[in-house]
Design a protein around this motif. Structure first.
Motif, PDB file in Angstrom:
ATOM      1  N   UNK A   1       0.857  -1.182   0.000  1.00  0.00           N
ATOM      2  CA  UNK A   1       0.000   0.000   0.000  1.00  0.00           C
ATOM      3  C   UNK A   1       0.887   1.224   0.000  1.00  0.00           C
ATOM      4  N   UNK A   2       0.661   2.142  -0.926  1.00  0.00           N
ATOM      5  CA  UNK A   2       1.396   3.410  -0.935  1.00  0.00           C
ATOM      6  C   UNK A   2       0.380   4.527  -0.773  1.00  0.00           C
ATOM      7  N   UNK A   3       0.467   5.278   0.344  1.00  0.00           N
ATOM      8  CA  UNK A   3      -0.471   6.375   0.583  1.00  0.00           C
ATOM      9  C   UNK A   3       0.183   7.375   1.526  1.00  0.00           C
ATOM     10  N   UNK A   4      -0.102   8.667   1.290  1.00  0.00           N
ATOM     11  CA  UNK A   4       0.444   9.746   2.117  1.00  0.00           C
ATOM     12  C   UNK A   4       1.960   9.621   2.262  1.00  0.00           C
ATOM     13  N   UNK A   5       2.622   9.333   1.145  1.00  0.00           N
ATOM     14  CA  UNK A   5       4.084   9.187   1.109  1.00  0.00           C
ATOM     15  C   UNK A   5       4.582   8.093   2.043  1.00  0.00           C
ATOM     16  N   UNK A   6       3.731   7.122   2.327  1.00  0.00           N
ATOM     17  CA  UNK A   6       4.118   6.021   3.205  1.00  0.00           C
ATOM     18  C   UNK A   6       3.920   4.705   2.462  1.00  0.00           C
ATOM     19  N   UNK A   7       4.894   3.813   2.573  1.00  0.00           N
ATOM     20  CA  UNK A   7       4.830   2.503   1.930  1.00  0.00           C
ATOM     21  C   UNK A   7       4.669   1.443   3.018  1.00  0.00           C
ATOM     22  N   UNK A   8       3.629   0.621   2.866  1.00  0.00           N
ATOM     23  CA  UNK A   8       3.292  -0.384   3.866  1.00  0.00           C
ATOM     24  C   UNK A   8       3.100  -1.732   3.174  1.00  0.00           C
ATOM     25  N   UNK A   9       3.541  -2.798   3.824  1.00  0.00           N
ATOM     26  CA  UNK A   9       3.207  -4.163   3.414  1.00  0.00           C
ATOM     27  C   UNK A   9       2.361  -4.768   4.530  1.00  0.00           C
ATOM     28  N   UNK A  10       1.214  -5.303   4.164  1.00  0.00           N
ATOM     29  CA  UNK A  10       0.265  -5.774   5.174  1.00  0.00           C
ATOM     30  C   UNK A  10      -0.280  -7.134   4.763  1.00  0.00           C
ATOM     31  N   UNK A  11      -0.589  -7.967   5.749  1.00  0.00           N
ATOM     32  CA  UNK A  11      -1.143  -9.290   5.470  1.00  0.00           C
ATOM     33  C   UNK A  11      -1.495 -10.009   6.751  1.00  0.00           C
ATOM     34  N   UNK A  12      -1.930 -11.255   6.621  1.00  0.00           N
ATOM     35  CA  UNK A  12      -2.185 -12.090   7.784  1.00  0.00           C
ATOM     36  C   UNK A  12      -0.927 -12.905   8.108  1.00  0.00           C
ATOM     37  N   UNK A  13      -0.842 -13.367   9.347  1.00  0.00           N
ATOM     38  CA  UNK A  13       0.277 -14.226   9.705  1.00  0.00           C
ATOM     39  C   UNK A  13      -0.213 -15.349  10.603  1.00  0.00           C
ATOM     40  N   UNK A  14       0.644 -16.347  10.775  1.00  0.00           N
ATOM     41  CA  UNK A  14       0.316 -17.497  11.599  1.00  0.00           C
ATOM     42  C   UNK A  14       1.527 -17.900  12.426  1.00  0.00           C
ATOM     43  N   UNK A  15       1.278 -18.525  13.576  1.00  0.00           N
ATOM     44  CA  UNK A  15       2.344 -19.133  14.375  1.00  0.00           C
ATOM     45  C   UNK A  15       2.508 -20.611  14.042  1.00  0.00           C
ATOM     46  N   UNK A  16       1.628 -21.128  13.134  1.00  0.00           N
ATOM     47  CA  UNK A  16       1.603 -22.570  12.878  1.00  0.00           C
ATOM     48  C   UNK A  16       2.166 -22.899  11.494  1.00  0.00           C
ATOM     49  N   UNK A  17       1.473 -22.401  10.449  1.00  0.00           N
ATOM     50  CA  UNK A  17       1.915 -22.620   9.073  1.00  0.00           C
ATOM     51  C   UNK A  17       1.185 -21.652   8.152  1.00  0.00           C
ATOM     52  N   UNK A  18       1.597 -21.632   6.878  1.00  0.00           N
ATOM     53  CA  UNK A  18       1.085 -20.621   5.951  1.00  0.00           C
ATOM     54  C   UNK A  18      -0.419 -20.650   5.766  1.00  0.00           C
ATOM     55  N   UNK A  19      -1.033 -21.808   5.799  1.00  0.00           N
ATOM     56  CA  UNK A  19      -2.457 -21.895   5.480  1.00  0.00           C
ATOM     57  C   UNK A  19      -3.361 -21.478   6.633  1.00  0.00           C
ATOM     58  N   UNK A  20      -2.773 -21.135   7.779  1.00  0.00           N
ATOM     59  CA  UNK A  20      -3.555 -20.663   8.919  1.00  0.00           C
ATOM     60  C   UNK A  20      -3.360 -19.159   9.109  1.00  0.00           C
ATOM     61  N   UNK A  21      -4.281 -18.537   9.879  1.00  0.00           N
ATOM     62  CA  UNK A  21      -4.241 -17.100  10.101  1.00  0.00           C
ATOM     63  C   UNK A  21      -4.567 -16.817  11.565  1.00  0.00           C
ATOM     64  N   UNK A  22      -3.595 -16.250  12.271  1.00  0.00           N
ATOM     65  CA  UNK A  22      -3.794 -15.977  13.688  1.00  0.00           C
ATOM     66  C   UNK A  22      -3.735 -14.513  14.052  1.00  0.00           C
ATOM     67  N   UNK A  23      -3.440 -13.645  13.065  1.00  0.00           N
ATOM     68  CA  UNK A  23      -3.369 -12.220  13.332  1.00  0.00           C
ATOM     69  C   UNK A  23      -2.942 -11.456  12.088  1.00  0.00           C
TER      70      UNK A  23
END
Length: 560
Positions: free
Chosen positions: A299-321
Motif C-alpha cells: 500500500x502506498x499512501x500519504x508518502x508512506x509505503x506499507x506491506x500488510x497481510x495475515x500471519x500465523x504461528x503454525x503454518x502458511x495456510x492458517x491465520x492468527x493475526x
C-alpha cells in the motif's frame, strides 16, 4: 404459553441489541432491459450537478460473443439522460482478445485492451479513451510485443489476467496481483498514472517481468524488462503499487533462498521490494522472523509505503493475526514491523468463546484508508467442499483471473455458486463453493491493532455477485457492509447472530470503537430484481448496485 411469550420477548431484546436505525437513503431507477444478460458496474462518478456517470461492463453469449461497456449518465433522480454502448470488436486475425481493466482520469475513461495479431505476429495493447462529455471514443496503441521479443523472456497467456477493484480512501483503484502458478498480466492505476506488468513463464532458470508505466496523457514513462536469476531458489512476483507522484513502481516479490531455507522457525522464505524509477531500479529484502506470512500486499499512501497481510504461528495456510511492515519508500529499509494477534473480542465473535485456534481460508477483499491514515482490512472466509467430503481452502491473497472486468475471482475460480459436477470413473462428485464469515480489522496509522471483528455469515450456491459483500467508509470513519441474507437472522450461541443465504439487503455498520449493528434496508419481496451486493461501486457518499433477473435490470443507489 408463558414460556413462548418469554422466549419471544428474549429474542426481541436480543435482536434489538444489534438491529439499530442507521441513517441512509435509497433510490431506484426504472426497471430496464438491455441486449446482454451478463453485466456489472465497474465505475461510477458524480457529474458535478447532482447526477452520476455509471460504467457497466458486459459479456455477450453465443457463437460470436461481444464484449463492451455501457456508459450511462443519470440525473439526481436516477433518470437516464444519455447513454453510449462501446463495443470492443476485433477481426478474425486478432486472437485471445482480453480487457485488462478500466482507468479513470479527470476527462476520460480508458479501457485497456490486449490481443494477439496473427498477421503481425505480435501482442498489441491499446487504450480506448471515452470522453466523459460526449462519449466520443479514441484509440491509441500503448505497446506491442513481437514473437521474437517473447522468445528472449519466455511465454505468457492472456487467459491469466490479474485484476482487482480496490477502494483506497474511497477512490476507485485497481491493484495488480500475479498468479502464483502461471504467467499473467497485472494492471495498476492511480490518480496520476497506470502500470501494466507482464509476468513471463520461463524454463531457463530465471524469472522475467515486463513493466510499463504511463501518465494520464498516455505518455510512456517506464518501459523495462526485469530479470531475476533463480537457478538456486524460487522467486514469486506478488503485486505492484505506484507512488503518489506517478513516477515510480514498487514490486513486491517472495523468494525462497538458501539462507531462508536454513531457518529453524517460521516461514522458510523472505520478501523483496524493488523500486523502479526511470531507467533505475534497486531492491531490498526483509525477513518475517519466526512467523508464517504466506502473502503480503503493498500500500502506498500519504508518502508512506506499507506491506500488510495475515500471519500465523503454525503454518502458511492458517491465520492468527495481522502483520504490518512500514517501509521507507526512498531506501526500501523496513522502519518497523508489528504482529498483532486476533483479539479476544474477535474470537468471541467467531467461536462464542475465547479459544486457542487460528483461522483458515481467509481472502483479502479490500482495504480502506481513513482520513487519519488508519487502515481497515476486510477479508472473507472462502473455501470449497465436495459431496465426497473433500475440502479445498482458499489462499491468503487473491490470484485474479478471467476477462470479466470488475469481477472478483478467488484463485481464478468464482466463489459463491455451485460448480458443475465432475464424473470420475462413474463416481459423480459435486463441488460447493462457500463464502462465509466477514473479517474486519482496524489498524492505527502506526500499525497498532485498534479492533478486530468477525461477522458470522453462511452463504453458498447462489452466485458470487449476490453472495459476498461490498464494504465502504463514510466521512466519520464508520465501516459499512452491504450483504444479502434471509429474512430470519439466525441466533447462535452466546448472544451472537448469523446471516445466511440471500434475500433481503442488509446494512452492517462498525463504528470507530469497533461496535457493530445492522439493519434491513430492502425487503426481497418488494424488489423486482435481486441486487448484486458483491459488486457495489462507491462515489462520494453514495454506493451503486445493479439488480438483475435474467435480462431485466435495475439500478440501486444507497446514500449514507
Amino acid at each position: 404459553m408463558k414460556k413462548i411469550i418469554c422466549l419471544s420477548l428474549f429474542m426481541l431484546l436480543f435482536i434489538s441489541s444489534f438491529a439499530q436505525e442507521i441513517p441512509f437513503k435509497i433510490q431506484k431507477s426504472e426497471v430496464f432491459k438491455d441486449e446482454y444478460k451478463e453485466s456489472q458496474i465497474v465505475l461510477s462518478e458524480a457529474d458535478g450537478t447532482g447526477g452520476f456517470l455509471i460504467v457497466r461492463s458486459y459479456n455477450g453469449k453465443g457463437i460470436s460473443p461481444n464484449r463492451g461497456f455501457y456508459f450511462e449518465h443519470y440525473d439526481s433522480n436516477l433518470k437516464l439522460l444519455n447513454e453510449y454502448d462501446f463495443q470492443i470488436t476485433h477481426t478474425n486475425g486478432h486472437k485471445y482478445a482480453s480487457t485488462l481493466g478500466i482507468v479513470k482520469t479527470e476527462t476520460v475513461f480508458r479501457i485497456i485492451d490486449m490481443y494477439y495479431d496473427i498477421n503481425q505476429k505480435a501482442y498489441i495493447c491499446n487504450a480506448n479513451s471515452i470522453s466523459k462529455n460526449n462519449f466520443k471514443p479514441e484509440s491509441k496503441e500503448l505497446f506491442r510485443l513481437t514473437r521474437d521479443e517473447l522468445k528472449q523472456y519466455g511465454s505468457f497467456s492472456l487467459n491469466d489476467i490479474c485484476y482487482e477493484k480496490n477502494d483506497k480512501k474511497m477512490a476507485n483503484k485497481n491493484n495488480g496481483y500475479f498468479s502464483d502458478t502461471s504467467s499473467g498480466i497485472a494492471l495498476m492505476s492511480d490518480e496520476n498514472s497506470f502500470s501494466i506488468a507482464i509476468d513471463f513463464m520461463s524454463s531457463t532458470g530465471s524469472e522475467a517481468l515486463k513493466l510499463f508505466l504511463f501518465d494520464n496523457q498516455l505518455t510512456k514513462k517506464i518501459d523495462r524488462i526485469f530479470i531475476k536469476k533463480v537457478a538456486d531458489r524460487k522467486y514469486i512476483f506478488q503485486n505492484i503499487d505506484l507512488s503518489k507522484d506517478g513516477n515510480s513502481i514498487f514490486l513486491l516479490s517472495k523468494s525462497i533462498s538458501k539462507e531462508a531455507k536454513s531457518k529453524t522457525e517460521g516461514g522458510k522464505y523472505q520478501y523483496e521490494l524493488t523500486k523502479f524509477e526511470g531507467e533505475k531500479d534497486f531492491s531490498k529484502t526483509f525477513d518475517i522472523g519466526d512467523q508464517f506470512v504466506g502473502s503480503l500486499k503493498t500500500l502506498f499512501f500519504k508518502e508512506k509505503l506499507v506491506c500488510i497481510g495475515f500471519y500465523s504461528d503454525i503454518k502458511d495456510k492458517y491465520f492468527g493475526g495481522v502483520s504490518y511492515f512500514e517501509i521507507d519508500p526512498n531506501t526500501l529499509e523496513v522502519r518497523f514491523s508489528k504482529f498483532s494477534k486476533f483479539t479476544e473480542q474477535f474470537l468471541m465473535d467467531k467461536y462464542g468463546r475465547v479459544k486457542d485456534k487460528e483461522l483458515k481460508s481467509l481472502k483479502f477483499k479490500n482495504i480502506l484508508i481513513t482520513a487519519e491514515n488508519e487502515i481497515i482490512l476486510n477479508a472473507e472466509e472462502a473455501y470449497t467442499t465436495s459431496s465426497g467430503g473433500g475440502f479445498s481452502a482458499g489462499m491468503g491473497a487473491p490470484s485474479m483471473g478471467g476477462t470479466n472486468v470488475g469481477g472478483f475471482n478467488y484463485g481464478g475460480t468464482t466463489f459463491g455458486g455451485v460448480s458443475v459436477g465432475i464424473n470420475y470413473g462413474g463416481i459423480y462428485e459435486q463441488t460447493y463453493n462457500h463464502l462465509d464469515d466477514i473479517v474486519s480489522i482496524k489498524l492505527s496509522a502506526k500499525g497498532d491493532l485498534i479492533w478486530a471483528r468477525n461477522i458470522n455469515k453462511r452463504q453458498t450456491g447462489d452466485g458470487s455477485s449476490f453472495t459476498s459483500y461490498t464494504s465502504v467508509l463514510n466521512q466519520t470513519n464508520d465501516v459499512f457492509f452491504f450483504i444479502n441474507a434471509k429474512e430470519k437472522i439466525k441466533e447462535i450461541s452466546n448472544n451472537r447472530i448469523q446471516f445466511k443465504g440471500i434475500g433481503n439487503v442488509n446494512l452492517i455498520r462498525i463504528n470507530e470503537k469497533g461496535d457493530f449493528e445492522y439493519q434491513k434496508i430492502l425487503d426481497d419481496d418488494e424488489n423486482e430484481v435481486p441486487f448484486m451486493v458483491a459488486n457495489g461501486i462507491k462515489s462520494g457518499n453514495s454506493i451503486f448496485f445493479l439488480g438483475r433477473k435474467g435480462s431485466t435490470k435495475q439500478l440501486l443507489k444507497v446514500t449514507l
